[in-house]
Structure formats: C-alpha cells, structure tokens
Design an enzyme around this catalytic site. Structure first.
Site, PDB file in Angstrom:
ATOM      1  N   ASN A  89      -1.955 -16.085  -1.197  1.00 47.54           N
ATOM      2  CA  ASN A  89      -0.969 -15.147  -0.632  1.00 47.54           C
ATOM      3  C   ASN A  89      -0.316 -14.255  -1.690  1.00 47.54           C
ATOM      4  O   ASN A  89       0.157 -13.170  -1.368  1.00 47.54           O
ATOM      5  CB  ASN A  89       0.100 -15.961   0.113  1.00 47.54           C
ATOM      6  N   SER A 141      -4.642  -7.432   4.232  1.00 46.00           N
ATOM      7  CA  SER A 141      -3.684  -6.473   4.815  1.00 46.00           C
ATOM      8  C   SER A 141      -4.466  -5.538   5.722  1.00 46.00           C
ATOM      9  O   SER A 141      -5.649  -5.266   5.466  1.00 46.00           O
ATOM     10  CB  SER A 141      -3.015  -5.662   3.708  1.00 46.00           C
ATOM     11  N   TYR A 154      -4.064  -1.061  -4.083  1.00 45.92           N
ATOM     12  CA  TYR A 154      -3.735  -2.147  -3.150  1.00 45.92           C
ATOM     13  C   TYR A 154      -4.787  -2.265  -2.042  1.00 45.92           C
ATOM     14  O   TYR A 154      -5.263  -3.362  -1.736  1.00 45.92           O
ATOM     15  CB  TYR A 154      -2.343  -1.862  -2.569  1.00 45.92           C
ATOM     16  N   ALA A 157      -7.990  -3.739  -3.365  1.00 46.91           N
ATOM     17  CA  ALA A 157      -7.879  -5.192  -3.557  1.00 46.91           C
ATOM     18  C   ALA A 157      -7.940  -5.921  -2.218  1.00 46.91           C
ATOM     19  O   ALA A 157      -8.616  -6.950  -2.082  1.00 46.91           O
ATOM     20  CB  ALA A 157      -6.568  -5.520  -4.280  1.00 46.91           C
ATOM     21  N   ILE A 187       5.434  -6.220   7.597  1.00 44.66           N
ATOM     22  CA  ILE A 187       6.231  -7.449   7.708  1.00 44.66           C
ATOM     23  C   ILE A 187       7.505  -7.315   6.865  1.00 44.66           C
ATOM     24  O   ILE A 187       7.447  -6.841   5.719  1.00 44.66           O
ATOM     25  CB  ILE A 187       5.410  -8.675   7.213  1.00 44.66           C
TER      26      ILE A 187
HETATM   27  P1  NDP Z   1       6.943 -10.548  -1.728  1.00 43.59           P
HETATM   28  O1  NDP Z   1       7.018  -9.464  -2.737  1.00 43.59           O
HETATM   29  O2  NDP Z   1       8.098 -10.762  -0.813  1.00 43.59           O
HETATM   30  O3  NDP Z   1       6.595 -11.938  -2.446  1.00 43.59           O
HETATM   31  C1  NDP Z   1       5.539 -11.984  -3.361  1.00 43.59           C
HETATM   32  C2  NDP Z   1       5.250 -13.399  -3.744  1.00 43.59           C
HETATM   33  O4  NDP Z   1       4.107 -13.406  -4.604  1.00 43.59           O
HETATM   34  C3  NDP Z   1       6.369 -14.043  -4.514  1.00 43.59           C
HETATM   35  O5  NDP Z   1       6.408 -15.409  -4.179  1.00 43.59           O
HETATM   36  C4  NDP Z   1       5.951 -13.850  -5.976  1.00 43.59           C
HETATM   37  O6  NDP Z   1       6.471 -14.842  -6.866  1.00 43.59           O
HETATM   38  C5  NDP Z   1       4.445 -14.018  -5.841  1.00 43.59           C
HETATM   39  N1  NDP Z   1       3.681 -13.389  -6.913  1.00 43.59           N
HETATM   40  C6  NDP Z   1       3.650 -12.070  -7.258  1.00 43.59           C
HETATM   41  N2  NDP Z   1       2.823 -11.886  -8.302  1.00 43.59           N
HETATM   42  C7  NDP Z   1       2.330 -13.105  -8.632  1.00 43.59           C
HETATM   43  C8  NDP Z   1       1.450 -13.569  -9.635  1.00 43.59           C
HETATM   44  N3  NDP Z   1       0.886 -12.743 -10.529  1.00 43.59           N
HETATM   45  N4  NDP Z   1       1.182 -14.902  -9.701  1.00 43.59           N
HETATM   46  C9  NDP Z   1       1.736 -15.743  -8.807  1.00 43.59           C
HETATM   47  N5  NDP Z   1       2.574 -15.372  -7.838  1.00 43.59           N
HETATM   48  C10 NDP Z   1       2.871 -14.063  -7.747  1.00 43.59           C
HETATM   49  O7  NDP Z   1       5.618 -10.230  -0.889  1.00 43.59           O
HETATM   50  P2  NDP Z   1       5.275 -10.497   0.659  1.00 43.59           P
HETATM   51  O8  NDP Z   1       5.760 -11.816   1.070  1.00 43.59           O
HETATM   52  O9  NDP Z   1       5.643  -9.294   1.430  1.00 43.59           O
HETATM   53  O10 NDP Z   1       3.671 -10.491   0.593  1.00 43.59           O
HETATM   54  C11 NDP Z   1       2.884 -11.672   0.514  1.00 43.59           C
HETATM   55  C12 NDP Z   1       1.423 -11.280   0.686  1.00 43.59           C
HETATM   56  O11 NDP Z   1       1.247 -10.626   1.932  1.00 43.59           O
HETATM   57  C13 NDP Z   1       0.933 -10.303  -0.382  1.00 43.59           C
HETATM   58  O12 NDP Z   1      -0.390 -10.602  -0.730  1.00 43.59           O
HETATM   59  C14 NDP Z   1       0.994  -8.970   0.311  1.00 43.59           C
HETATM   60  O13 NDP Z   1       0.101  -8.047  -0.237  1.00 43.59           O
HETATM   61  C15 NDP Z   1       0.606  -9.376   1.734  1.00 43.59           C
HETATM   62  N6  NDP Z   1       1.008  -8.431   2.746  1.00 43.59           N
HETATM   63  C16 NDP Z   1       2.326  -8.139   2.946  1.00 43.59           C
HETATM   64  C17 NDP Z   1       2.683  -7.227   3.906  1.00 43.59           C
HETATM   65  C18 NDP Z   1       4.104  -6.877   4.184  1.00 43.59           C
HETATM   66  O14 NDP Z   1       4.344  -5.984   5.026  1.00 43.59           O
HETATM   67  N7  NDP Z   1       5.092  -7.511   3.570  1.00 43.59           N
HETATM   68  C19 NDP Z   1       1.667  -6.531   4.721  1.00 43.59           C
HETATM   69  C20 NDP Z   1       0.331  -6.917   4.423  1.00 43.59           C
HETATM   70  C21 NDP Z   1       0.010  -7.837   3.476  1.00 43.59           C
HETATM   71  P3  NDP Z   1       7.970 -14.701  -7.514  1.00 43.59           P
HETATM   72  O15 NDP Z   1       8.934 -15.038  -6.419  1.00 43.59           O
HETATM   73  O16 NDP Z   1       7.981 -15.703  -8.603  1.00 43.59           O
HETATM   74  O17 NDP Z   1       8.108 -13.280  -7.975  1.00 43.59           O
END
Ligand code: NDP
Length: 246
Positions: A89, A141, A154, A157, A187
């Site tokens: 995720n 996504s 993005y 990926a 979301i």
């Molecule tokens: P957030 O930015 O709210 O959270 C991102 C999470 O990923 C955090 O827990 C962060 O950790 C972690 N993270 C980021 N970079 C790394 C890394 N290099 N190694 C390990 N952990 C990492 O994102 P969302 O919850 O919105 O998104 C989650 C997933 O869903 C993503 O893949 C995103 O692309 C996908 N997505 C989201 C959408 C949306 O509308 N929100 C739509 C479509 C897909 P930390 O807290 O330590 O920074």
C-alpha cells in the site's frame, strides 16, 4: 474471518494503509505495520490493533530500499513465524506536468510505488510458496487505468503495479497464492488533502456517487480479497471509486 493469519501492510501508519491494517485485525489477523518515518502514527496503529486483541508490531522500513525490505521481511518472519497476507500500500506522489517533471521526481515515485511492491513480493515469494498459501494485494489507482495529466510518474507506477499483479498471479496460481490489485478512486487521506481546493472540487464533481471515498471503503475490498470467499479470484483489478472510472 482471518483468525490465525499474519498480514504485512506497507504504509500502515496512516490513511488507507492504517484502515486496512485495522480492518484485517478486526477480522482476526495479526499485523506487521511498515512505515517510512512517522513513528507516532505507526505506534498509534499498533495500539489500535492491540486494543482489538490482535498482535501488532511497527517496522520502520523504506520500501524503496532493497536491502532494507529484505532485512525487515526477515525480522517479520522471525517475529511472527510466517506471513499469509501481503498488502503493498505504501505510496507517494510528486506531481508535475512533464515539463517540470525531472528525472529525480519520476524515479522516486517509481522506486516507492512500483519497485517497493516488487521488493516485498520478491522477499516473501519463497516463504509463501513453501507454505502453498498466500494473498498478495497491491494498491494501484484508477489513474493507472486512465492516466492523468500532471501525474505521469504516478500513473506509470500504478499501471506498472497492474502488470506486476497479473504476472505474479500467473506465476503463483499453482501454489494456492492469489495476487490482486485494488484501484481506489478519490479517497480522503493526507495525500488528497494536500491537493489544491479547486482540483479537489473538480474530481468530486466527476464522481457519480457524489462523495469522496473513505479509507474504510478500500479496506473492505482488501479484506474481501484476503478472505476465504475470494479464494478463486486472482489477477483481477478491483476498482473502488464510486463510479469515477468506467
Ligand atoms: P498517505 O500519504 O495518507 O499515507 C502514505 C503511507 O505510505 C504512510 O503510511 C507512509 O508512511 C507510507 N510511505 C510513504 N512512503 C513510504 C516508503 N518509501 N516506505 C514505506 N512506507 C512509505 O497515502 P494514502 O493513504 O492516501 O495512500 C495509500 C496508497 O493508496 C498509496 O499507494 C496511494 O498511491 C494509493 N491511492 C490513494 C488514493 C487516494 O485518493 N488517497 C487514490 C488511489 C490510490 P509514514 O506515515 O511513515 O510517512
């Protein structure tokens, strides 16, 4: 029910990942929560899982780091004994039209969002194969299906994750391991909160269900794909987007 299962959720500290970790725990799984740097948020997720009566542990692990992910997977296997469910995720955005999109921004997003998932799958491939049991769920996504101006890195990926999902599904189907992708729409999380208000309103107005999705909407789809009822589903891309992309 996922009683007796161990799940690994990357990016489990916040947003969609946290909702997934909590939902899997509610279904009875123990959870390894991977995060990049937000220790307090990861500790909160762990505390909430423990309050549900399940085991949890946070691991600081940059998924874009091959050696780091290898070491973390070894630690998780030693701490929990086995891994049944892997949810890739963790993800970031570094948006910009191609004119402003330099090589560093392109690579950083590919490294975290696509290669990170490959690393986690690679390290858990043999342990899952040996047990002839596993569920791998990659968070893609809808942008990976449609493309998006300003998100070439993005979208590449996220489209790549779909190719990865289907390839892994084909490689591991004979070992009783499924691999599927979930493609969220828009979301409400920190990621989308950072978008300019005008852009947010534009997306919202194009969602047929006229509301932003919740992290819990994605978590429900992941729990389904991780559960027994989805045992014959592999290589699929499940859109959870309120009708945004059809
Ligand atoms: P957030 O930015 O709210 O959270 C991102 C999470 O990923 C955090 O827990 C962060 O950790 C972690 N993270 C980021 N970079 C790394 C890394 N290099 N190694 C390990 N952990 C990492 O994102 P969302 O919850 O919105 O998104 C989650 C997933 O869903 C993503 O893949 C995103 O692309 C996908 N997505 C989201 C959408 C949306 O509308 N929100 C739509 C479509 C897909 P930390 O807290 O330590 O920074």
């Amino acid at each position: 029910m996922l009683k007796g299962n161990v799940a690994v959720v990357t990016g489990g500290s916040r947003g969609i990942g946290r909702a997934i970790a909590l939902r899997l725990a509610k279904e009875g799984a123990d959870v390894a929560v991977l995060y990049a740097g937000n220790e307090a948020a990861a500790a909160e997720t762990v505390a909430e899982i423990e309050a549900l009566g399940q085991r949890a542990k946070a691991y600081r692990c940059d998924v874009a780091d091959y050696d780091g992910t290898k070491q973390t997977v070894e630690e998780i296997l030693s701490d929990f004994g086995a891994v049944d469910i892997l949810v890739n995720n963790a993800g970031i955005t570094k948006d910009g039209l191609i004119l402003q999109l330099d090589e560093a921004k392109f690579s950083a997003v590919l490294d975290t969002n696509l290669k990170g998932a490959f690393y986690m799958i690679k390290h858990l491939y043999a342990p899952m194969m040996r047990r002839r049991k596993g569920r791998i769920i990659n968070i893609s996504s809808v942008v990976g299906l449609t493309g998006n101006a300003g998100q070439a890195n993005y979208a590449s990926a996220k489209a790549g994750l779909i190719g990865l999902t289907k390839s892994v599904a084909k490689e591991l189907a004979g070992r009783n391991i499924t691999c599927n992708a979930v493609a969220p729409g828009f979301i409400a999380t920190d990621m989308t909160d950072a978008m300019p208000e005008k852009a947010k309103q534009a997306v919202l107005s194009s969602i047929p269900m006229k509301r932003t999705g919740l992290p819990e909407d994605i978590a429900a789809a992941v729990a389904f794909l991780a559960g027994e009822d989805a045992g014959y589903i592999t290589g699929t891309v499940l859109k959870v987007d309120g009708g945004l992309c059809m």
